[in-house]
Enzyme design. Structure first.
Site, PDB file in Angstrom:
ATOM      1  N   ASP A  82       0.823  -1.208   0.000  1.00 20.03           N
ATOM      2  CA  ASP A  82       0.000   0.000   0.000  1.00 20.03           C
ATOM      3  C   ASP A  82       0.856   1.257   0.000  1.00 20.03           C
ATOM      4  OD1 ASP A  82       0.768  -0.864   2.606  1.00 20.03           O
ATOM      5  OD2 ASP A  82      -0.673   0.523   3.518  1.00 20.03           O
ATOM      6  N   GLU A 160       0.219  -1.410   5.788  1.00 19.98           N
ATOM      7  CA  GLU A 160       1.277  -0.902   6.664  1.00 19.98           C
ATOM      8  C   GLU A 160       1.110   0.592   6.906  1.00 19.98           C
ATOM      9  OE1 GLU A 160       4.993   0.990   7.891  1.00 19.98           O
ATOM     10  OE2 GLU A 160       3.901   1.337   6.020  1.00 19.98           O
ATOM     11  N   GLU A 161       0.661   1.307   5.871  1.00 21.67           N
ATOM     12  CA  GLU A 161       0.565   2.758   5.986  1.00 21.67           C
ATOM     13  C   GLU A 161      -0.549   3.217   6.927  1.00 21.67           C
ATOM     14  OE1 GLU A 161       2.771   4.585   5.153  1.00 21.67           O
ATOM     15  OE2 GLU A 161       3.720   4.042   3.260  1.00 21.67           O
ATOM     16  N   HIS A 386       6.046   9.956   1.448  1.00 21.83           N
ATOM     17  CA  HIS A 386       4.834  10.688   1.815  1.00 21.83           C
ATOM     18  C   HIS A 386       4.847  12.142   1.327  1.00 21.83           C
ATOM     19  CE1 HIS A 386       3.797   7.839   5.445  1.00 21.83           C
ATOM     20  NE2 HIS A 386       4.331   7.187   4.419  1.00 21.83           N
TER      21      HIS A 386
END
Length: 421
Positions: A82, A160-161, A386
């Protein structure tokens, strides 16, 4: 390495860009497309493949290259599928857009490569690069006819995010994970601005704390005593004073890295019903990242002390609380670390061990007894996970494939250990 692909592009880079175009972006990641892509790679490489659904719609894909000695524990290569969202805008050039031209030079899901070789995409650094580097390192080693004593498993995990709660956190409790017999793991790291490569042997513990203050309500024109705002202000001031103390400690010591101190940020303020009404309740939320050497019992008592000092009616609760920090050995007497660090010595590359400043799925692996190192082979590269215009140069990516090939050779050849029995 394989021969050049279409228009002179290396086929490993082409595969990387294909993977980047799969929209595994929150809040609705296309995990089905990612799983199909990975299964096709397993078929091409002659690897075993299984899909483990750990929660509805949340599937871990496991690719396996069997070793020559099944009695030995395996090497686990973990990555998450992800990626985080990009800023959205309603209209750009008259059409619905997924990104703002102000922040992104190119569509973040096009995997555009510019004339200098930079690949722009969400996930270019975090961490689809590593996923494909694993695969291409295995491809390179198999093409060269290598075989290793230890089995190599590649796990591609969801969510995971968003904390890994429907991904690795559940997977490590499953019998399918136990069957992997992981003896050592690699997971994600960070880019480095210098020639050196960073490797992360632990990480800070995430504590998300909501502090709630209750007090006397009333009309906004009056000087009301004992209000929720006054008391909350005292707590916020105490927390931010602690933040400044840790910030000064970090800045005053050139030998300290960010992961070695405790950080905190005020992330949310809530409360109130109208501009002319003094609220009875207000709350503030904080994101604490505790360094591995912090006494958690004492730190919790400090939180209680800040609330008590602010006055009656001030309490706190945990939104998230990680209490199982683990440290992976970086001592030369440890066979896993000796194998990992030895690769960099042989390649004459500098390695900097650090504490990861945020949180990764490595914490779940370490918590169940699997030593793990976080590593992404990206030096001389700005840290853009990010961020807007997340990108990676193709030369950095390709060198990472070669580095992983060396790491896999060394780690999958670690001799039998007492933990293997």
């Amino acid at each position: 390495m394989a021969s050049k692909g279409r228009e002179g592009e290396h086929p490993s880079v082409t595969l990387f860009r294909q993977y980047l175009r799969i929209r595994t972006v929150h809040p609705e990641p296309d995990y089905g497309a990612a799983g199909a892509f990975l299964e096709e790679q397993a078929h091409q490489l002659g690897l075993g493949c299984q899909h483990v659904e750990v929660a509805p719609g949340r599937v871990v894909t496991v690719l396996t290259w069997p070793g020559t000695n099944p009695r030995l524990c395996s090497l686990l290569l973990n990555s998450h599928t992800d990626v985080v969202p990009v800023f959205r805008v309603c209209v750009w050039r008259g059409v619905q857009a997924l990104y703002t031209k102000e922040h992104w030079s190119h569509d973040p899901f096009e995997a555009f490569k510019d004339a200098k070789g930079y690949i722009y995409a969400r996930g270019a650094q975090d961490m689809k690069c590593v996923s494909i580097q694993y695969l291409e390192a295995v491809r390179k080693l198999k093409a060269e006819g290598h075989h290793f004593p230890r089995t190599i498993h590649m796990t591609f995990v969801p969510d995971e995010e968003v904390g890994g709660h429907q991904g690795m956190e559940l997977f490590v409790q499953r019998p399918e994970f136990q069957a992997l017999r992981a003896g050592f793991a690699l997971d994600e790291g960070l880019a480095s601005l210098t020639d050196n490569f960073t490797v992360f042997y632990s990480e800070r513990s995430t504590w998300w704390v909501r502090i709630t203050s209750t007090g006397k309500p009333g009309h906004g024109s009056r000087f009301i005593e004992d209000t929720a705002a006054e008391k909350l202000h005292k707590v916020v001031s105490s927390v931010l004073a602690f933040r400044e103390k840790e910030r000064q400690r970090l800045q005053s010591n050139p030998h300290l890295k960010q992961g070695a101190v405790t950080s905190v940020n005020l992330t949310k303020l809530e409360g109130g019903v109208a501009c002319n009404v003094v609220p009875a309740t207000l709350s503030a939320s904080f994101d604490f990242r505790l360094a591995p050497d912090v006494d958690m019992k004492a730190f919790k008592e400090q939180l209680q002390g800040w609330c008590q000092a602010a006055g009656e009616g001030v309490t706190f609760e945990f939104v998230q609380k990680w209490t199982e920090p683990r440290v992976t050995s970086t001592d030369d007497s440890d066979p896993w670390w000796a194998a990992f660090s030895g690769v960099f010595k042989d390649m004459k590359l500098a390695l900097e061990p650090e504490v990861f400043p945020a949180a990764t799925d490595s914490r779940y692996l370490r918590a169940v007894g699997v030593p793990a190192l976080g590593f992404s082979p990206m030096n001389n590269t700005p840290v853009l996970l990010h961020d807007h215009d997340e990108r990676l140069h193709e030369a950095v990516f390709l060198r990472g494939v070669d580095i992983y090939a060396q790491l896999l050779s060394a780690l999958a050849s670690v001799p039998a250990l007492p933990s293997d029995s």
